[in-house]
Motif scaffolding. Structure first.
Motif, short mmCIF file in Angstrom:
data_model
loop_
_atom_site.label_atom_id
_atom_site.label_comp_id
_atom_site.label_asym_id
_atom_site.label_seq_id
_atom_site.Cartn_x
_atom_site.Cartn_y
_atom_site.Cartn_z
N GLU A 138 0.80 -1.22 0.06
CA GLU A 138 -0.06 -0.02 0.12
C GLU A 138 1.06 0.99 -0.18
O GLU A 138 1.98 1.32 0.31
CB GLU A 138 -0.93 -0.08 1.16
N PRO A 139 0.35 2.23 -0.49
CA PRO A 139 1.18 3.67 -0.58
C PRO A 139 1.67 3.99 0.79
O PRO A 139 2.96 4.31 0.79
CB PRO A 139 -0.03 4.54 -0.98
N LEU A 140 1.06 3.84 1.99
CA LEU A 140 1.78 4.28 3.12
C LEU A 140 2.97 3.46 3.47
O LEU A 140 3.98 3.98 4.10
CB LEU A 140 0.52 3.90 4.31
N ALA A 141 2.93 2.09 3.12
CA ALA A 141 4.06 1.13 3.37
C ALA A 141 5.37 1.76 2.59
O ALA A 141 6.43 1.12 2.84
CB ALA A 141 3.89 -0.19 3.22
N ARG A 142 5.22 2.34 1.53
CA ARG A 142 6.23 2.66 0.59
C ARG A 142 7.23 3.91 0.97
O ARG A 142 8.24 4.27 0.47
CB ARG A 142 5.72 2.88 -1.04
N VAL A 143 6.30 4.60 2.17
CA VAL A 143 7.24 5.84 2.49
C VAL A 143 8.09 5.36 3.60
O VAL A 143 8.22 4.87 4.60
CB VAL A 143 6.21 6.62 3.37
N THR A 144 9.66 5.69 3.09
CA THR A 144 10.82 5.03 4.00
C THR A 144 11.24 6.11 5.07
O THR A 144 11.76 5.71 6.00
CB THR A 144 12.02 4.63 3.08
N GLY A 145 10.75 7.32 5.05
CA GLY A 145 11.29 8.42 5.65
C GLY A 145 12.50 9.34 5.31
O GLY A 145 12.68 10.40 5.60
N HIS A 146 12.70 9.12 3.95
CA HIS A 146 13.61 9.77 2.97
C HIS A 146 13.44 9.54 1.83
O HIS A 146 13.51 8.52 1.30
CB HIS A 146 15.07 10.01 3.48
N PRO A 147 13.18 10.59 0.98
CA PRO A 147 12.92 10.20 -0.54
C PRO A 147 14.06 9.64 -1.43
O PRO A 147 13.86 9.02 -2.52
CB PRO A 147 12.58 11.56 -1.17
N ALA A 148 15.36 9.71 -0.75
CA ALA A 148 16.46 8.99 -1.65
C ALA A 148 16.52 7.61 -1.21
O ALA A 148 17.16 7.01 -2.00
CB ALA A 148 17.72 9.54 -0.96
N PHE A 149 15.44 7.08 -0.52
CA PHE A 149 15.57 5.48 -0.06
C PHE A 149 14.05 5.11 -0.62
O PHE A 149 12.93 5.88 -0.15
CB PHE A 149 15.82 5.19 1.25
N ARG A 150 14.06 4.07 -1.06
CA ARG A 150 12.80 3.54 -1.62
C ARG A 150 12.47 1.99 -0.92
O ARG A 150 13.38 1.31 -0.66
CB ARG A 150 12.82 3.39 -3.06
N LYS A 151 11.29 1.95 -0.29
CA LYS A 151 10.73 0.53 0.01
C LYS A 151 10.82 -0.46 -0.90
O LYS A 151 9.96 -0.33 -2.15
CB LYS A 151 9.37 0.59 0.86
N ILE A 152 11.38 -1.76 -0.75
CA ILE A 152 11.31 -2.75 -1.66
C ILE A 152 10.65 -4.03 -1.07
O ILE A 152 11.00 -4.41 0.04
CB ILE A 152 13.17 -3.13 -2.29
N SER A 153 9.81 -4.61 -1.85
CA SER A 153 9.15 -5.80 -1.64
C SER A 153 9.98 -7.08 -2.09
O SER A 153 9.89 -7.16 -3.20
CB SER A 153 7.71 -5.77 -2.10
N ILE A 154 10.81 -7.71 -1.19
CA ILE A 154 11.23 -8.88 -1.70
C ILE A 154 11.07 -9.92 -0.21
O ILE A 154 11.49 -9.52 0.90
CB ILE A 154 12.84 -8.89 -1.67
N PHE A 155 10.28 -10.77 -0.62
CA PHE A 155 9.96 -11.87 0.46
C PHE A 155 9.72 -13.06 -0.03
O PHE A 155 9.90 -13.36 -1.14
CB PHE A 155 9.04 -11.24 1.28
#
Length: 356
Positions: A138-155
């Motif tokens: 979901e969009p909220l889960a993608r916000v990492t805390g800094h725009p230079a870093f992105r949330k990656i889904s690997i599981f």
């Protein structure tokens, strides 16, 4: 007419294969590859021909001809992020994997081998199912805390989805009407929140996020990690190994076996007991965090993977999280069965293979 399915699951030093007839396993075999055999290959993709020939020999030894097969299912690798499901192995997928742009991993070979064997079998369908890069965040889960870093889904998407659907069937429910927290406990740990059929948040089980595991450090203090990067004590490769490969339990205790950890703890090793208890503590914290995604409305917590065979450890986790929802334990993983079931679903028209 019988439906014959070949499932292929490449690991770093092995290739597991299984042949199913109408959903029933005919045989399964793990082909071991020594370091000496793999040494000549600079990149994982270079092992394609070597592993493919090993599979063909194993099929022949077990009386299975390529012409007997109706579909081949490979373990999905580091393709581009995509929703859960079954995907045809096409030229675009092969090009993405071969480029190594998203990383090199043995699972990449699953699709490559499947496509080549399928062509040799007369052009039958080759597919992958729920690769490790399934992305339903979901969009909220993608916000990492800094725009230079992105949330990656690997599981561990294949096993998480398979076990979650199994739980739903066993309880007479539909997967897409439940909120489930699924923790896959193996060499890496992934804890996902399955919200009405989609994994809307999950820790990056490969690159350093969430609880520590037998070989991975999980989340580390960020400032200290930065200091280590610029200390001159470690190379880039050494630091990456600290995060994944030589982190977690093996860094603390020199073993990646939880059986060994529990044996040492039972014999009075205080450090082994501390790390075992800390593992349960950190895992429970991650499960608790995932419960907040659905405001605590969790139908069940599912513990699966190889470590789930450790009854005492699972009980320690359950004591901390059972106030959230009932806990069910499914030890081990049946990735071969899950791959084969996806192949059967396609052959029987229950599920349509998507274009990549």
């Amino acid at each position: 007419m019988a439906k014959m399915i070949l499932a292929i699951n490449p690991g770093s030093t092995s290739t597991k294969i299984a042949v199913y007839k109408d959903g029933n396993e005919l045989f399964t075999k793990t082909l071991r590859h020594s370091n000496e055999e793999l040494a000549p290959f600079s990149h994982v993709a270079d092992q394609l021909e070597f592993r493919k020939e090993a599979i063909k020999c194993a099929l022949k030894e077990n009386g299975v001809a390529l012409s007997d097969l109706n579909i081949i299912v490979g373990r999905g690798g580091l393709v581009r992020p995509l929703p859960s499901g079954v995907y045809k192995v096409n030229a675009r997928m092969i090009a993405d994997i071969a480029s190594g742009e998203r990383g090199e991993h043995a699972s990449n070979l699953g699709a490559m081998i499947a496509r080549e064997l399928a062509d040799e079998a007369g052009g039958i369908m080759a597919i992958i199912a729920d690769p490790v890069v399934v992305d339903e965040l979901e969009p909220l889960a993608r916000v990492t805390g800094h725009p230079a870093f992105r949330k990656i889904s690997i599981f561990h998407a294949l096993n998480q989805k398979s076990i979650a659907k199994l739980y739903a069937r066993e309880h007479g429910r539909k997967y897409d009407e439940l909120n489930l927290i699924v923790a896959h406990l193996g060499g890496g740990i992934s804890v996902g929140i399955h919200k009405k059929g989609k994994v809307v948040d999950v820790n990056d089980a490969l690159s350093g996020e969430g609880p520590f595991s037998p070989e991975r450090s999980g989340s580390l203090p960020a400032a200290q990690l930065v200091d280590a990067c610029f200390s001159g004590k470690y190379t880039k490769d050494e630091l990456k190994k600290m995060i994944s490969g030589k982190g977690g339990v093996v860094a603390y205790l020199g073993t990646n076996s939880f059986q060994e950890v529990e044996r040492r703890a039972a014999e009075g090793d205080k450090q082994a007991r501390l790390i075992s208890d800390a593992f349960a503590y950190r895992l429970a914290k991650e499960i608790g965090a995932m419960a907040t995604v659905v405001c605590g409305k969790v139908d069940a917590i599912i513990l699966t993977g190889g470590i789930a065979y450790n009854k005492e450890l699972m009980e320690a986790v359950e004591r901390r999280v059972s106030f959230i929802a009932p806990v069910s334990v499914y030890p081990g993983e049946d990735e071969m069965g899950a791959l084969a079931q996806n192949g059967l679903n396609v052959l029987e028209g229950i599920e349509e293979a998507k274009e990549y």
